[in-house]
Design a protein around this motif. Structure first.
Motif, PDB file in Angstrom:
ATOM      1  N   LYS A 479      -1.479 -12.104   5.275  1.00 45.31           N
ATOM      2  CA  LYS A 479      -1.917 -12.272   3.889  1.00 45.31           C
ATOM      3  C   LYS A 479      -2.768 -11.086   3.444  1.00 45.31           C
ATOM      4  O   LYS A 479      -2.651 -10.614   2.311  1.00 45.31           O
ATOM      5  N   ALA A 480      -3.644 -10.594   4.326  1.00 46.85           N
ATOM      6  CA  ALA A 480      -4.495  -9.455   3.953  1.00 46.85           C
ATOM      7  C   ALA A 480      -3.656  -8.207   3.677  1.00 46.85           C
ATOM      8  O   ALA A 480      -3.910  -7.468   2.725  1.00 46.85           O
ATOM      9  N   ALA A 481      -2.647  -7.966   4.515  1.00 45.03           N
ATOM     10  CA  ALA A 481      -1.794  -6.795   4.309  1.00 45.03           C
ATOM     11  C   ALA A 481      -1.006  -6.894   3.009  1.00 45.03           C
ATOM     12  O   ALA A 481      -0.914  -5.932   2.241  1.00 45.03           O
ATOM     13  N   LEU A 482      -0.425  -8.071   2.727  1.00 40.85           N
ATOM     14  CA  LEU A 482       0.355  -8.249   1.498  1.00 40.85           C
ATOM     15  C   LEU A 482      -0.514  -8.090   0.262  1.00 40.85           C
ATOM     16  O   LEU A 482      -0.089  -7.530  -0.753  1.00 40.85           O
ATOM     17  N   LYS A 483      -1.765  -8.582   0.323  1.00 36.34           N
ATOM     18  CA  LYS A 483      -2.659  -8.479  -0.830  1.00 36.34           C
ATOM     19  C   LYS A 483      -2.963  -7.025  -1.158  1.00 36.34           C
ATOM     20  O   LYS A 483      -2.959  -6.624  -2.318  1.00 36.34           O
ATOM     21  N   LYS A 484      -3.233  -6.205  -0.132  1.00 35.79           N
ATOM     22  CA  LYS A 484      -3.560  -4.808  -0.371  1.00 35.79           C
ATOM     23  C   LYS A 484      -2.361  -4.004  -0.872  1.00 35.79           C
ATOM     24  O   LYS A 484      -2.500  -3.041  -1.615  1.00 35.79           O
ATOM     25  N   LEU A 485      -1.161  -4.403  -0.472  1.00 35.84           N
ATOM     26  CA  LEU A 485       0.041  -3.636  -0.816  1.00 35.84           C
ATOM     27  C   LEU A 485       0.729  -4.139  -2.086  1.00 35.84           C
ATOM     28  O   LEU A 485       1.869  -3.755  -2.362  1.00 35.84           O
ATOM     29  N   ARG A 486       0.064  -4.998  -2.839  1.00 33.54           N
ATOM     30  CA  ARG A 486       0.701  -5.591  -4.016  1.00 33.54           C
ATOM     31  C   ARG A 486       1.069  -4.540  -5.057  1.00 33.54           C
ATOM     32  O   ARG A 486       2.173  -4.547  -5.605  1.00 33.54           O
ATOM     33  N   LYS A 487       0.162  -3.593  -5.336  1.00 34.18           N
ATOM     34  CA  LYS A 487       0.451  -2.571  -6.344  1.00 34.18           C
ATOM     35  C   LYS A 487       1.557  -1.630  -5.880  1.00 34.18           C
ATOM     36  O   LYS A 487       2.362  -1.168  -6.683  1.00 34.18           O
ATOM     37  N   ALA A 488       1.583  -1.359  -4.574  1.00 34.60           N
ATOM     38  CA  ALA A 488       2.658  -0.523  -4.050  1.00 34.60           C
ATOM     39  C   ALA A 488       4.012  -1.213  -4.223  1.00 34.60           C
ATOM     40  O   ALA A 488       5.024  -0.576  -4.534  1.00 34.60           O
ATOM     41  N   GLN A 489       4.015  -2.529  -4.055  1.00 33.64           N
ATOM     42  CA  GLN A 489       5.254  -3.287  -4.231  1.00 33.64           C
ATOM     43  C   GLN A 489       5.713  -3.235  -5.689  1.00 33.64           C
ATOM     44  O   GLN A 489       6.915  -3.120  -5.970  1.00 33.64           O
ATOM     45  N   GLU A 490       4.755  -3.297  -6.624  1.00 33.67           N
ATOM     46  CA  GLU A 490       5.112  -3.220  -8.042  1.00 33.67           C
ATOM     47  C   GLU A 490       5.728  -1.865  -8.372  1.00 33.67           C
ATOM     48  O   GLU A 490       6.692  -1.781  -9.143  1.00 33.67           O
ATOM     49  N   ALA A 491       5.168  -0.781  -7.801  1.00 27.70           N
ATOM     50  CA  ALA A 491       5.743   0.556  -8.033  1.00 27.70           C
ATOM     51  C   ALA A 491       7.132   0.658  -7.430  1.00 27.70           C
ATOM     52  O   ALA A 491       8.023   1.315  -7.983  1.00 27.70           O
ATOM     53  N   LEU A 492       7.341  -0.003  -6.303  1.00 28.06           N
ATOM     54  CA  LEU A 492       8.657   0.003  -5.660  1.00 28.06           C
ATOM     55  C   LEU A 492       9.687  -0.705  -6.526  1.00 28.06           C
ATOM     56  O   LEU A 492      10.818  -0.249  -6.690  1.00 28.06           O
ATOM     57  N   LYS A 493       9.285  -1.842  -7.115  1.00 26.36           N
ATOM     58  CA  LYS A 493      10.195  -2.571  -7.995  1.00 26.36           C
ATOM     59  C   LYS A 493      10.526  -1.770  -9.249  1.00 26.36           C
ATOM     60  O   LYS A 493      11.597  -1.927  -9.830  1.00 26.36           O
ATOM     61  N   ALA A 494       9.570  -0.917  -9.669  1.00 23.56           N
ATOM     62  CA  ALA A 494       9.793  -0.091 -10.866  1.00 23.56           C
ATOM     63  C   ALA A 494      10.563   1.190 -10.538  1.00 23.56           C
ATOM     64  O   ALA A 494      10.707   2.061 -11.400  1.00 23.56           O
ATOM     65  N   ASN A 495      11.011   1.324  -9.272  1.00 24.12           N
ATOM     66  CA  ASN A 495      11.777   2.492  -8.834  1.00 24.12           C
ATOM     67  C   ASN A 495      11.004   3.801  -9.005  1.00 24.12           C
ATOM     68  O   ASN A 495      11.559   4.845  -9.337  1.00 24.12           O
ATOM     69  N   ASP A 496       9.687   3.750  -8.823  1.00 22.96           N
ATOM     70  CA  ASP A 496       8.835   4.939  -8.948  1.00 22.96           C
ATOM     71  C   ASP A 496       8.329   5.297  -7.557  1.00 22.96           C
ATOM     72  O   ASP A 496       7.304   4.794  -7.095  1.00 22.96           O
ATOM     73  N   ALA A 497       9.058   6.165  -6.864  1.00 18.32           N
ATOM     74  CA  ALA A 497       8.705   6.503  -5.484  1.00 18.32           C
ATOM     75  C   ALA A 497       7.379   7.252  -5.410  1.00 18.32           C
ATOM     76  O   ALA A 497       6.573   7.034  -4.505  1.00 18.32           O
ATOM     77  N   GLU A 498       7.129   8.159  -6.376  1.00 14.76           N
ATOM     78  CA  GLU A 498       5.894   8.946  -6.348  1.00 14.76           C
ATOM     79  C   GLU A 498       4.668   8.048  -6.486  1.00 14.76           C
ATOM     80  O   GLU A 498       3.700   8.154  -5.730  1.00 14.76           O
ATOM     81  N   LEU A 499       4.709   7.128  -7.468  1.00 12.53           N
ATOM     82  CA  LEU A 499       3.592   6.201  -7.658  1.00 12.53           C
ATOM     83  C   LEU A 499       3.460   5.262  -6.458  1.00 12.53           C
ATOM     84  O   LEU A 499       2.347   4.883  -6.069  1.00 12.53           O
ATOM     85  N   PHE A 500       4.595   4.904  -5.856  1.00  3.78           N
ATOM     86  CA  PHE A 500       4.567   4.011  -4.694  1.00  3.78           C
ATOM     87  C   PHE A 500       3.723   4.609  -3.577  1.00  3.78           C
ATOM     88  O   PHE A 500       2.876   3.942  -2.981  1.00  3.78           O
ATOM     89  N   TYR A 501       3.946   5.893  -3.276  1.00  5.62           N
ATOM     90  CA  TYR A 501       3.214   6.500  -2.159  1.00  5.62           C
ATOM     91  C   TYR A 501       1.733   6.684  -2.494  1.00  5.62           C
ATOM     92  O   TYR A 501       0.880   6.640  -1.601  1.00  5.62           O
ATOM     93  N   GLN A 502       1.415   6.887  -3.768  1.00  2.38           N
ATOM     94  CA  GLN A 502       0.006   6.932  -4.149  1.00  2.38           C
ATOM     95  C   GLN A 502      -0.662   5.581  -3.900  1.00  2.38           C
ATOM     96  O   GLN A 502      -1.764   5.500  -3.329  1.00  2.38           O
ATOM     97  N   GLU A 503      -0.002   4.508  -4.333  1.00  2.00           N
ATOM     98  CA  GLU A 503      -0.557   3.171  -4.139  1.00  2.00           C
ATOM     99  C   GLU A 503      -0.547   2.766  -2.660  1.00  2.00           C
ATOM    100  O   GLU A 503      -1.427   2.029  -2.207  1.00  2.00           O
TER     101      GLU A 503
END
Length: 583
Positions: A479-503
């Motif tokens: 649960k802790a890992a999923l909570k921290k990676l939530r914004k990265a998951q949103e960038a992944l769904k938006a097909n934004d690889a650059e923003l994904f790696y920042q998050e």
């Protein structure tokens, strides 16, 4: 009640209002040699469309536009930045103007300011030494102080504008021997732009402390050493003509200035001087000047100001013997900032009358040394006349009780450690009485049996908790890992690889910042590797974590496919979950 609800709701809405649009042009230097390369950035703090670059007349465009997006959250809300970067070369000698860039934000046009660039002929005798990419400059706001006088010391870092850096780490800091020290806490770095030899540097104080000298003498405070990873050009270019870069670890070292501490002067030093240095005030107050015998009053003294308030001693007070004085309540508060230390100390006494009549509470004298005026200052509080109604008058002598008196009222020094003679016999113990088989014996035995049964029950419960601990730990880790990676998951769904790696990088650093209770600025890869190794985390998990961080950093400079981002997201969840279970 409704009014307050509306006001709170309105305040919350104001906190989420969009920031005012800021669109500006930046250059890493204002004077360049003929044929020299330099960089121009156009930065906007909101999403825009239809970007139009200027013509760059008089310069040759080597590359661009390269776009980058950054976002962060602080006390003021979400910070967003979109940057268009161009790489230019100066070919024509003279002064040139780079015109404004233009962009559309929500249908409204914005443009940057003009930039003036001076191109000069390259001097052959000029030193080939490259300007520093970054350096630190420790400083103190005072170099000559008195004993007890606070001063502020800080590490100021200078980083070339447009230089991409990682998180710095302190390798060496001074101990400030002979000084009391206290850190200045700041939520954000106050960054400023300074030009040194026509080069733009971003500057900020990264470590600020207030120190107070405890003895006289000349002191070398020591030095600071900071490691700073930076991205530097390799001199090569990729297939599309963009410059290639690599990570370089800089070691920044500098010495603090020498501090001269002067002793406090003997001339004019009061006999009751307690060591207060600064600028202070003192005031006293009494809750009432008229009370009955069955009442009480409070007497308060408060010292406040700027200086070494933590070391200020509260003055001793002699109250009239007509009062019974209870243990005082002491309050104090202090804080440090760039101007030094400030705060207050307050002591409150509860006074209960023992005799009737009128009594005077004498004024309190307080002395301190003012380093600005370089002299001692004496302050005096107000005197109070307290009238106690009812009750008999105090005895003429306060040295001994009156003859024939047997009550506590005859003792003037009630606050001293004097015990009265007991006039009644105590309960004596019969030595012939046996404990074994007595009521006390059976009572103690029953208590011990009850205690033993309770301990056994607690042991069984802890054993059951321990059995399920591993499964609970796995659930919490996931649960802790999923909570921290939530914004990265949103960038992944938006097909934004650059923003994904920042998050992704932000999530990983934030995860361990919470875990180790350490600021993100101190979480370098070297620190994480050392800390996790000491915690006996599997070497394979540490290696996988460092690879994810390295990949996130490289994603800023080289494009990565979305398929790789999806794999790295799953890998990040797996790695963080495994490490969490081992910590």
């Amino acid at each position: 009640m409704k009014t307050w609800i509306y006001l709170i709701a309105f305040s919350l809405q104001l906190g989420w209002l969009p920031a005012q649009v800021s669109f500006r042009a930046e250059v890493d230097r204002t004077e360049v040699n003929q044929g020299q390369q330099f960089q121009v950035n156009f930065v906007i703090n909101q999403e825009g469309r239809g970007f139009q670059a200027p013509s760059f007349e008089g310069f040759r465009v080597l590359g661009g536009p390269a776009t980058s997006i950054s976002s962060s959250i602080d006390n003021s809300g979400v910070r967003y930045s979109l940057t268009y970067t161009y790489y230019l070369r100066a070919d024509q000698i003279g002064e040139h103007i780079i015109g404004p860039a233009k962009i559309q934000v929500k249908g409204k046009s914005y443009q940057t300011q003009n930039l003036k660039i001076k191109v000069v002929e390259t001097k052959r005798t000029q030193s080939s030494t490259e300007p520093e990419l970054a350096f630190i400059k420790p400083y103190a706001n005072k170099t000559t102080v008195y004993v007890g006088e606070p001063l502020m010391v800080a590490n100021r870092i200078y980083i070339r504008k447009q230089l991409q850096t990682g998180r710095f780490n302190f390798e060496e800091t001074p101990k400030f021997e002979g000084f009391y020290k206290e850190k200045i806490q700041r939520n954000n770095l106050n960054e400023k732009l300074e030009y040194i030899n026509n080069l733009a540097y971003v500057t900020a104080n990264i470590d600020e402390e207030v120190i107070i000298p405890q003895k006289a003498g000349s002191f070398d405070l020591g030095s600071s050493t900071i490691s700073l990873p930076v991205r530097v050009n390799t001199g090569k270019r990729d297939y599309f003509g963009f410059p290639l870069s690599t990570t370089k670890e800089l070691s920044l070292q500098a010495n603090y200035p020498k501090i001269t501490v002067k002793p406090l002067p003997d001339k004019g030093r009061p006999q009751n001087f307690s060591g207060a240095v600064g600028d202070f005030s003192i005031k006293s107050q009494v809750s009432s000047t008229e009370i009955n015998m069955d009442g009480s009053i409070s007497y308060t003294i408060r010292i406040e100001g700027k200086g070494n308030i933590k070391f200020v001693e509260l003055p001793e007070i002699e109250f009239p013997s007509a009062f019974e004085v209870f243990d005082p309540e002491i309050k104090e508060s202090s804080s440090v900032n760039a101007r030094g230390m400030s705060g207050y100390k307050e002591i409150e006494y509860l006074l209960v009358p023992r005799y009737g009549g009128s009594y005077k509470i004498e004024p309190i004298v307080f002395n301190y040394f003012d380093p600005k005026q370089e002299r001692y200052v004496q302050l005096e509080t107000e005197a109070f006349e307290v009238n106690i109604k009812g009750g008999k008058a105090a005895p003429n002598s306060s040295k001994s009780p009156l003859a024939g008196e047997s009550t506590s009222d005859a003792v003037d020094f009630l606050n001293k450690d004097i015990l009265f003679i007991k006039t009644k016999a105590s309960n004596w113990h019969n030595p012939n009485e046996q404990f074994l088989g007595s009521g006390s014996f059976w009572g103690w035995l029953l208590s011990l049996v009850s205690l033993g049964l309770s301990l056994i029950a607690i042991w069984w419960r802890k054993k059951a908790e321990f059995t399920n601990r591993d499964s609970l730990r796995k659930q919490r880790a996931g649960k802790a890992a999923l909570k921290k990676l939530r914004k990265a998951q949103e960038a992944l769904k938006a097909n934004d690889a650059e923003l994904f790696y920042q998050e992704l990088e932000t999530a990983i650093i934030g995860f361990f910042s919470d875990k180790f209770d350490r600021g993100v600025s101190g979480l370098s890869k070297e620190y994480l590797q050392e800390r996790l190794s000491k915690a006996q985390v599997l070497e394979s998990d540490i290696k996988a974590l460092l690879e994810l961080l390295e990949k996130s950093e490289m994603a800023r400079f080289t494009g990565l496919k979305l398929e790789a981002a999806a794999q790295d997201y799953d890998r990040a969840i797996e790695v963080l979950t495994e490490i969490e279970k081992q910590l």
